[in-house]
Scaffold this active site. Structure first.
Site, PDB file in Angstrom:
ATOM      1  N   GLU A 264       4.223 -65.163  57.291  1.00 56.97           N
ATOM      2  CA  GLU A 264       3.697 -66.084  56.280  1.00 56.97           C
ATOM      3  C   GLU A 264       2.840 -67.193  56.878  1.00 56.97           C
ATOM      4  OE1 GLU A 264       6.087 -66.866  52.960  1.00 56.97           O
ATOM      5  OE2 GLU A 264       5.459 -68.941  52.730  1.00 56.97           O
TER       6      GLU A 264
ATOM      7  N   ASP B 179       8.407 -65.200  54.085  1.00 53.72           N
ATOM      8  CA  ASP B 179       9.640 -65.784  53.534  1.00 53.72           C
ATOM      9  C   ASP B 179      10.178 -64.898  52.415  1.00 53.72           C
ATOM     10  OD1 ASP B 179       9.035 -67.799  55.242  1.00 53.72           O
ATOM     11  OD2 ASP B 179       8.659 -69.323  53.698  1.00 53.72           O
TER      12      ASP B 179
ATOM     13  N   TYR C 276      10.090 -78.557  60.574  1.00 52.92           N
ATOM     14  CA  TYR C 276       9.300 -78.245  59.391  1.00 52.92           C
ATOM     15  C   TYR C 276       9.634 -79.187  58.227  1.00 52.92           C
ATOM     16  CZ  TYR C 276       6.977 -75.147  56.078  1.00 52.92           C
ATOM     17  OH  TYR C 276       6.144 -74.615  55.149  1.00 52.92           O
TER      18      TYR C 276
END
Length: 712
Positions: free
Chosen positions: A8, A106, A313
């Site tokens: 992704e 994901d 993140y």
DNA sequence: GCAAGGTC
């Protein structure tokens, strides 16, 4: 015999490559990276997307209604996103004609669609026949290996519900927005940029409801009775707010001139746990509270810190800090900085973080990586330190607060007061943004008689509900399931851009209110959370195979056609009202020539704003506006026209350049700063005018104009 | 021009 793993985003591609093939080589294609592993019998390419690479666009831009859509590469549609082209090119030249594909984005609806579009539009339809899906819930080595060794089939229910989500949002949002703009254009021949959508419109509606509640609110006087004792102790009468004046007289009559008897003294120990580790919303709220940073700014700072490798993140909703992130290693890294070391040294072992309730399948809570930044901008540093201290404090253990609650009896009336002091600091030691209470406990004993200095009845007024700010609106949206963690801040800034809302304490403009009133009449569903709820149900059904995406989209099309018909049938009225509301919000003063309204106008020819009279073309009064100028609420003392602020550094001047330079550079002093004693002056920032200390940036005291008026 | 969703 080639194998390709589609990821992704760059970051997950690195994790996946390293977990599956520790010896894989990192390679560069133009400006992007991918990984290659040459095994004995096969070659594997691990390559990233950057989120969505494709977006919907109308097949025929001249259609009146957009229902016929197609997927197009984002960089072709949006020039600001040209960087995405590099990723598309890389996949196009490296990931075609493989024998086998792994879809490793994901495991959620959007992720599934991201990978599907890559395979379908870049690798080629036949690639989908050779594709297996990796299903993992965390990006840990174990999970990744398991997912690679036991891949599953691609779930087309998930793909279809992803496509349907994009299509529904587009056909509702774009078609209704265009129809509103068309009604203004056709009834007034003016263009204003308007929009409506599944998330932005309910968010605006929340603000309009609050605006109406504030307007409707009638302040009521009430009294609070207080007993003033020695040592600055103020006890409150148990009745709380009293709305009847004769009741006040009664209470005062009973208490006046009497001593207080200490009826009860209770000392309790309260446990206070550390604040939950940050998810994106939590970080945005705290950075707003502590530094006054807008959520959008915080988000972009966090994104930078993450790209530099200093924090994890940031687009996460998790408040968990799993062991696998490696507590000791992070703390050891942070300890290199003496200020962090001081906090870390006080932690007790074994390390066990306090966690919040919220989870995220893909990521842990926001935390530092342990890599210390070398040079950071001012606010980057502030946000970074906030994240570090919050992380360390999660290991700090509970704090204990000693609290004293005292009941006094004065002539039969009960009065109460309480005191708090921190008995054990625990995590507060590690979190410098926390206020540490340290109040003195008076030595009162039950049954003791205490002299009362004075009994007073303090008159107050009930207050209207508070306005939302960006941070509290984000929280409200989170609570109602509007938008996602990564889009909420952007959606609020759209509301500002469209001039639907203004101010740091958010006020709705006449235009914002009119949009909601109009849509409530013709399309109630889009103003509430109803549409989001309906989407969720339909998408779930598609995912389970209980209905098809085409059926759901067809139904939506019919619904939209009937909404648009209604708007078109009433476009004269809708368009005129919207334009009028828009103008109302743009009135900046009175025309000195004809008494009409001075309006902010936009010239398409010069692509710049200016101020002109509403009676144009009869009255031709115009004033230029320097680029980036803002019109202030303050008026010029000489001629009464509004002042403007412009340039860098900001300076003030009269709207009329010929009026004279008397105001230039002059600051209007409105009082004394309660924090440092310097002058308070009127200032203007991106949210409008406010009161600030002249000693800025040394003293950062600010207040709103209303606050200062209220307090005199 | 218009939405909302992903991410550098």
């Amino acid at each position: 015999m080639d194998e390709v793993i589609i990821c992704e985003k760059p970051r997950s591609s690195e994790k996946i490559a390293k977990a599956l093939f520790p010896k894989a080589k990192k390679k560069k294609y133009k400006k992007t990276y991918y990984w290659e592993y040459q095994g004995e019998d096969k070659r594997t390419i691990i390559i990233p997307a950057v989120g969505h690479l494709y977006t919907l666009k109308p097949k025929n831009p001249s259609d009146e209604l957009f229902f016929d859509l197609e997927w197009a590469p984002i960089p072709e549609v949006d020039k600001k996103k040209r960087y995405i082209k590099n990723y598309i090119d890389a996949i196009d030249s490296l990931a075609k004609n493989a024998d086998k594909y792994f879809h490793a984005c994901d495991y959620d609806i959007e992720g599934t669609l991201i990978g599907y579009n890559v395979l379908k539009h870049i690798c080629g339809e036949e690639a989908l026949q050779k594709t297996l899906r990796m299903k993992f819930s965390t990006l840990t080595k174990n999970d990744i290996i398991k997912a690679y060794e036991n891949p599953i089939e691609l779930d087309y229910g998930q793909v279809d519900s992803g496509i349907a989500r994009h299509v529904l949002d587009f056909i509702f949002g774009v078609n209704i927005s265009r129809s509103l703009m068309r009604s203004v254009k056709e009834s007034t021949n003016r263009f204003i940029k308007l929009s409506a959508g599944r998330v932005q419109t309910p968010a605006l509606s929340i603000l309009v409801d609050r605006e109406k509640a504030i307007r409707k609110f009638k302040p009521e006087p009430y009294w609070v009775i207080k007993a003033i004792l020695e040592d600055g102790i103020i006890a409150l009468n148990q009745r709380g707010r009293i709305f009847q004046e004769n009741e006040v007289e009664g209470v005062l009559g009973t208490c006046k001139g009497k001593d207080a008897i200490v009826e009860e003294v209770k000392i309790n120990m309260i446990t206070r746990m550390p604040p939950a580790p940050f998810n994106l919303g939590g970080l945005q709220a705290e950075a707003y509270k502590v530094f006054g940073l807008s959520p959008k700014r915080t988000q972009s700072i966090a994104q930078n810190l993450y790209l530099e490798g200093y924090i994890s993140y940031p687009r996460t909703s998790s408040q968990k800090l799993p062991k696998t992130i490696g507590y000791e290693k992070i703390l050891k890294g942070l300890s290199e900085d003496p200020r962090f070391h001081e906090k870390i040294a006080k932690l007790e072992r074994p390390l066990k973080p306090y966690e919040g309730e919220k989870e995220d399948e893909a990521h842990p809570a926001i935390h530092p990586t342990g890599l210390l930044p070398e040079k950071l901008g001012k606010y980057e540093r502030k946000v970074y330190e906030l994240i570090v201290y919050r992380f360390i404090s999660a290991f700090g253990g509970k704090a204990l607060i000693e609290s004293m609650n005292t009941k006094l009896n004065i002539g039969g009336e009960i009065f109460k007061f309480s005191r708090k002091r921190v008995a054990k600091k625990g995590w507060m030691e590690q979190y410098p943004y926390q206020k540490i209470e340290d109040e003195k406990f008076p030595e009162f004993e039950e049954g003791e008689k205490v002299p009362v200095k004075e009994i007073i009845a303090e008159e107050n007024e009930t207050k209207p509900p508070a306005r939302y700010n960006e941070a509290s609106l984000i929280k409200e949206m989170e609570k109602r399931g509007l938008g996602t963690k990564s889009t909420r801040a952007d959606i609020i800034s759209i509301l500002y851009d469209r001039k639907y809302i203004e101010g740091k304490k958010i006020r709705v403009t006449p235009l914002g209110e009119n949009i909601i009133d109009t849509l409530k009449r013709y399309c109630e569903k889009i103003t509430s959370e109803e549409l989001t709820r309906q989407f969720e149900e339909e998408l779930k059904k598609i995912m389970k195979g209980k209905t098809s995406k085409d059926k759901v989209i067809k139904k939506a099309e019919e619904e939209i056609i009937s909404i648009i018909e209604e708007i078109e049938n009433n476009k004269e009225e809708i368009g005129k009202h919207l334009y009028k509301a828009y103008q109302k919000g743009r009135i900046v003063g009175e025309c000195p020539e004809c008494g009409g309204n001075l309006l902010i106008r936009y010239s398409g020819k010069t692509k710049s704003s200016f101020v002109g009279c509403s009676s144009f073309p009869e009255c031709r009064i115009v004033y230029p506006l320097p680029k980036g100028a803002r019109i202030l609420k303050s008026k010029c003392e000489k001629c009464g026209l509004p002042l403007i602020s412009y340039g860098r550094p900001r300076q003030r001047a009269c709207l009329d350049p010929k009026c004279g330079k008397g105001e230039k550079g002059k600051m209007e002093v409105v009082g004394k700063c309660p924090e440092c004693g310097n002058d308070l002056v009127k200032r203007s920032g991106r949210y409008g005018e406010f009161i600030g200390c002249k000693g800025f940036p040394k003293c950062r005291f600010t207040a709103s104009l209303e606050e200062v008026k209220g307090k005199g």
